[in-house]
Design a protein around this motif. Structure first.
Motif, PDB file in Angstrom:
ATOM      1  N   THR A   2       3.688 -68.016 141.591  1.00 19.95           N
ATOM      2  CA  THR A   2       5.141 -68.153 141.581  1.00 19.95           C
ATOM      3  C   THR A   2       5.521 -69.620 141.624  1.00 19.95           C
ATOM      4  N   PRO A   3       6.348 -70.071 140.675  1.00 19.72           N
ATOM      5  CA  PRO A   3       6.781 -71.456 140.753  1.00 19.72           C
ATOM      6  C   PRO A   3       7.562 -71.690 142.038  1.00 19.72           C
ATOM      7  N   THR A   4       7.284 -72.774 142.691  1.00 19.21           N
ATOM      8  CA  THR A   4       7.940 -73.083 143.956  1.00 19.21           C
ATOM      9  C   THR A   4       8.493 -74.492 143.906  1.00 19.21           C
ATOM     10  N   PRO A   5       9.796 -74.639 143.878  1.00 16.61           N
ATOM     11  CA  PRO A   5      10.363 -75.983 143.885  1.00 16.61           C
ATOM     12  C   PRO A   5       9.932 -76.725 145.137  1.00 16.61           C
ATOM     13  N   GLN A   6       9.574 -77.984 144.986  1.00 17.24           N
ATOM     14  CA  GLN A   6       9.090 -78.753 146.137  1.00 17.24           C
ATOM     15  C   GLN A   6      10.222 -79.383 146.918  1.00 17.24           C
ATOM     16  N   SER A   7      11.360 -79.563 146.278  1.00 17.94           N
ATOM     17  CA  SER A   7      12.468 -80.159 147.010  1.00 17.94           C
ATOM     18  C   SER A   7      13.104 -79.138 147.922  1.00 17.94           C
ATOM     19  N   GLU A   8      13.814 -79.644 148.902  1.00 18.00           N
ATOM     20  CA  GLU A   8      14.437 -78.750 149.893  1.00 18.00           C
ATOM     21  C   GLU A   8      15.485 -77.884 149.222  1.00 18.00           C
ATOM     22  N   VAL A   9      15.502 -76.627 149.547  1.00 12.98           N
ATOM     23  CA  VAL A   9      16.532 -75.717 149.066  1.00 12.98           C
ATOM     24  C   VAL A   9      17.712 -75.810 150.002  1.00 12.98           C
ATOM     25  N   SER A  10      18.881 -76.101 149.461  1.00 19.10           N
ATOM     26  CA  SER A  10      20.077 -76.232 150.311  1.00 19.10           C
ATOM     27  C   SER A  10      21.190 -75.395 149.736  1.00 19.10           C
ATOM     28  N   PRO A  11      21.234 -74.118 150.033  1.00 20.87           N
ATOM     29  CA  PRO A  11      22.235 -73.239 149.445  1.00 20.87           C
ATOM     30  C   PRO A  11      23.628 -73.581 149.926  1.00 20.87           C
ATOM     31  N   ASP A  12      24.550 -73.648 148.972  1.00 16.18           N
ATOM     32  CA  ASP A  12      25.934 -73.918 149.354  1.00 16.18           C
ATOM     33  C   ASP A  12      26.654 -72.645 149.743  1.00 16.18           C
ATOM     34  N   THR A  13      26.556 -71.680 148.872  1.00 14.16           N
ATOM     35  CA  THR A  13      27.206 -70.406 149.180  1.00 14.16           C
ATOM     36  C   THR A  13      26.258 -69.293 148.828  1.00 14.16           C
ATOM     37  N   GLU A 121      24.031 -63.507 159.060  1.00 13.17           N
ATOM     38  CA  GLU A 121      22.850 -62.833 158.535  1.00 13.17           C
ATOM     39  C   GLU A 121      23.058 -62.326 157.113  1.00 13.17           C
ATOM     40  N   VAL A 122      24.258 -62.541 156.587  1.00 13.94           N
ATOM     41  CA  VAL A 122      24.546 -62.199 155.199  1.00 13.94           C
ATOM     42  C   VAL A 122      24.712 -63.465 154.361  1.00 13.94           C
ATOM     43  N   TYR A 123      25.482 -64.429 154.870  1.00  9.84           N
ATOM     44  CA  TYR A 123      25.806 -65.632 154.108  1.00  9.84           C
ATOM     45  C   TYR A 123      25.032 -66.873 154.561  1.00  9.84           C
ATOM     46  N   GLY A 124      24.255 -66.756 155.636  1.00 10.39           N
ATOM     47  CA  GLY A 124      23.512 -67.901 156.129  1.00 10.39           C
ATOM     48  C   GLY A 124      24.206 -68.564 157.303  1.00 10.39           C
ATOM     49  N   ARG A 125      23.442 -69.350 158.057  1.00 11.20           N
ATOM     50  CA  ARG A 125      23.980 -69.987 159.270  1.00 11.20           C
ATOM     51  C   ARG A 125      24.924 -71.149 158.946  1.00 11.20           C
ATOM     52  N   LYS A 126      24.571 -71.925 157.921  1.00 13.03           N
ATOM     53  CA  LYS A 126      25.281 -73.183 157.661  1.00 13.03           C
ATOM     54  C   LYS A 126      26.759 -72.990 157.324  1.00 13.03           C
ATOM     55  N   HIS A 237      21.000 -78.257 158.664  1.00  9.23           N
ATOM     56  CA  HIS A 237      20.454 -77.661 157.446  1.00  9.23           C
ATOM     57  C   HIS A 237      20.411 -76.140 157.597  1.00  9.23           C
ATOM     58  N   GLU A 238      20.463 -75.454 156.473  1.00  7.22           N
ATOM     59  CA  GLU A 238      20.356 -74.000 156.512  1.00  7.22           C
ATOM     60  C   GLU A 238      19.015 -73.600 157.118  1.00  7.22           C
ATOM     61  N   THR A 239      19.051 -72.650 158.070  1.00  5.83           N
ATOM     62  CA  THR A 239      17.822 -72.243 158.763  1.00  5.83           C
ATOM     63  C   THR A 239      17.462 -70.787 158.531  1.00  5.83           C
ATOM     64  N   TYR A 240      18.363 -69.994 157.957  1.00  6.71           N
ATOM     65  CA  TYR A 240      18.120 -68.555 157.821  1.00  6.71           C
ATOM     66  C   TYR A 240      17.213 -68.310 156.628  1.00  6.71           C
ATOM     67  N   ALA A 241      15.996 -67.834 156.895  1.00  3.29           N
ATOM     68  CA  ALA A 241      14.966 -67.709 155.863  1.00  3.29           C
ATOM     69  C   ALA A 241      15.408 -66.877 154.660  1.00  3.29           C
ATOM     70  N   PRO A 242      16.017 -65.680 154.837  1.00  2.00           N
ATOM     71  CA  PRO A 242      16.435 -64.916 153.655  1.00  2.00           C
ATOM     72  C   PRO A 242      17.399 -65.675 152.754  1.00  2.00           C
ATOM     73  N   SER A 243      18.293 -66.487 153.322  1.00  2.00           N
ATOM     74  CA  SER A 243      19.227 -67.268 152.505  1.00  2.00           C
ATOM     75  C   SER A 243      18.496 -68.363 151.736  1.00  2.00           C
ATOM     76  N   ILE A 244      17.553 -69.025 152.395  1.00  2.00           N
ATOM     77  CA  ILE A 244      16.780 -70.079 151.740  1.00  2.00           C
ATOM     78  C   ILE A 244      15.965 -69.487 150.587  1.00  2.00           C
TER      79      ILE A 244
END
Length: 502
Positions: A2-13, A121-126, A237-244
């Motif tokens: 599976t391709p895995t981006p190396q940069s940090e994932v920072s979901p906005d919404t 737990e739906v939209y993320g902590r951030k 930073h976003e910490t909720y694993a499912p959102s990341i």
């Protein structure tokens, strides 16, 4: 692979989008990235985007942002206590209305987490943290400019609703980023500053009430909140694993043009509409409260302790002004004893928890279970009622102020040692839904913090400080012994049933 981006994932919404346009087979129990190349998951044994694998500096930065935010929100809950008489006189409030202006903030913190915890737990902590920060700032400012008792009480409630986010988010975030062997230290560091809030609030409020307008209580805390908003936008930073992971999956699907990539969380919600996912999340804390004995028992233990804490905080100033003849400013300084007791309790308990964890797992070669947190409660079960008895009878006979402060310090030290292992137990009993579980637990805590101060003055008037605190101490012993014993004996079985109905 599976391709895995190396940069940090920072979901906005992050939205609970279902993969309804892709035919996906049900997840098998042992399915992983090795058996399914389209599963987007954290790499093992280390993944830079996995919050538990973050550098220690980033983890502490996130923890410190929560800690400072919690300090301000908790401080606001008590800061106006010394100025209640001044506010009541300005707005022509009776005793019930002035008490309501103080405690309705706590009532809001009972209901807020029931909504805010599931949303995280739906939209993320951030995004939830940022939204609640701004909401709290707006309504806390309104409190400072209130021109009537109705506006003050209403804005206090709405400010409390925004402030309540910290009760649901903090433990969820700590569970996201820290591993079980670091639970004591992470909780201890996080609590170090917020524990000052409840005690420092009346101290600051007392000096402001005596030297300037009471409105500066809200203006000053709003300034602090504005600064914390700016810091949180950069340091949190976003910490909720499912959102990341969901954000990572979206990037992979966009870059590859292949819609078959998915996360475990997306697969679980494949056949559910977004509104149904949201609705199920929102009722989760209520289901936990209604059907899960672990939450019910832990809520009773922590709720009673929290109610006793607010009995102390709401009546402590009156003891010094009415019975010892001290000024409002000096009476506020006695809250330092409360802060010292809670801080000492948190730091002692942090070390005890981590050492017991190491002894019971690593040295004994045992698998960790949440019930192994419960023995750490025992010292607090002894110290809390002893301190309450000591405080009650020394205050009853008007002994030297230092002796009374010593008693309350021991009582709050014991309460904190009782509470921290119980918090860790709930976090580890519900690892996938920490925020919802803590929201359910917080409901009882905030409710007792709202209700107990309402009858505390009458209790002391009728029973005196000696028998009043003795009664509270005896109930503390009963709940503090029976509750943890039930969890120790039946906890594993109850957790098994909880997984089946969650």
């Amino acid at each position: 692979m599976t391709p895995t981006p190396q940069s940090e994932v920072s979901p906005d919404t992050i939205t609970p989008v279902a993969l309804s346009d892709v035919e996906l087979a049900p997840i098998q129990p042992q399915q992983s990235k090795e058996t399914d190349p389209f599963l987007v998951a954290f790499a093992e044994p280390h993944d830079a985007d996995n919050p538990k694998d973050w550098p220690t500096g980033r983890k502490w930065a996130v923890t410190d942002v929560l800690s400072a935010t919690g300090f301000n929100r908790i401080m606001v809950s008590t800061i106006m206590a010394p100025a209640l008489s001044l506010i009541a006189k300005e707005f022509d409030m009776n005793s019930a209305e002035s008490a309501m202006a103080l405690s309705i903030y706590l009532l809001a913190t009972a209901f807020g987490p029931l909504i805010i915890g599931p949303l995280s737990e739906v939209y993320g902590r951030k995004p939830i943290l940022h939204a609640s920060n701004i909401w709290f700032l707006i309504w806390n400012l309104v409190c400072g400019f209130a021109n009537s008792k109705e506006v003050l009480i209403a804005s206090r409630f709405l400010a409390g609703f925004g402030a309540s986010a910290i009760y649901a988010l903090a433990n969820g975030v700590l569970g996201d980023i820290w591993r079980p062997e670091q639970r004591g230290r992470s909780l201890g560091v996080y609590l170090l500053i917020p524990l000052l809030g409840a005690a420092v609030g009346p101290i600051i409020g007392g000096f402001m009430a005596g030297r300037t307008t009471w409105r500066w209580m809200f203006w000053s805390t709003s300034i602090f909140q504005a600064v914390m908003i700016l810091i949180s936008f950069t340091a949190f930073h976003e910490t909720y694993a499912p959102s990341i992971l969901q954000s990572r999956a979206k990037i992979i699907r966009r870059e590859t043009g292949d819609a078959r990539y998915y996360t475990v969380d997306e697969r679980q919600h494949t056949n559910n509409l977004p509104l149904r996912v949201l609705a199920r999340a929102l009722i989760r804390p209520l289901r936990l409260l209604a059907f899960h004995p672990i939450i019910q028992i832990s809520s009773i233990i922590s709720g009673f302790g929290y109610g006793v804490l607010y009995i102390v905080l709401s009546t402590f100033s009156d003891l010094w002004t009415k019975h010892y003849g001290q000024s409002v400013e000096i009476s506020g300084l006695h809250y330092i004893a409360c802060a010292i007791g809670e801080i000492l309790g948190s730091q002692i308990c942090a070390k005890v928890m981590d050492r017991l964890y190491h002894r019971m797992t690593v040295r004994s070669e045992r698998t960790h279970s949440p019930e192994l947190r419960l023995p750490s409660i025992i010292p607090g079960t002894i110290l809390a009622p002893l301190g309450l008895l000591f405080y009650g009878w020394t205050a009853q006979y008007r002994l030297h102020w230092a002796v009374v402060d010593l008693g309350i310090m021991v009582a709050l030290l014991g309460m904190q040692i009782q509470d921290m292992p119980l918090t860790a137990y709930v976090m580890e009993a519900y690892p996938e839904h920490v925020s919802s579980a803590m929201a359910a637990s917080q409901f009882m805590r905030s409710l007792t913090a709202f209700l107990f101060p309402l009858f505390a003055p009458s209790m002391y008037d009728v029973m005196g400080y000696g028998w009043g605190n003795s009664t509270v101490a005896f109930i503390t012993i009963l709940i503090g012994v029976a509750g943890p014993w039930v969890l120790w004996v039946f906890g594993e079985r109850l957790r098994g049933k909880a997984r089946a109905i969650l």
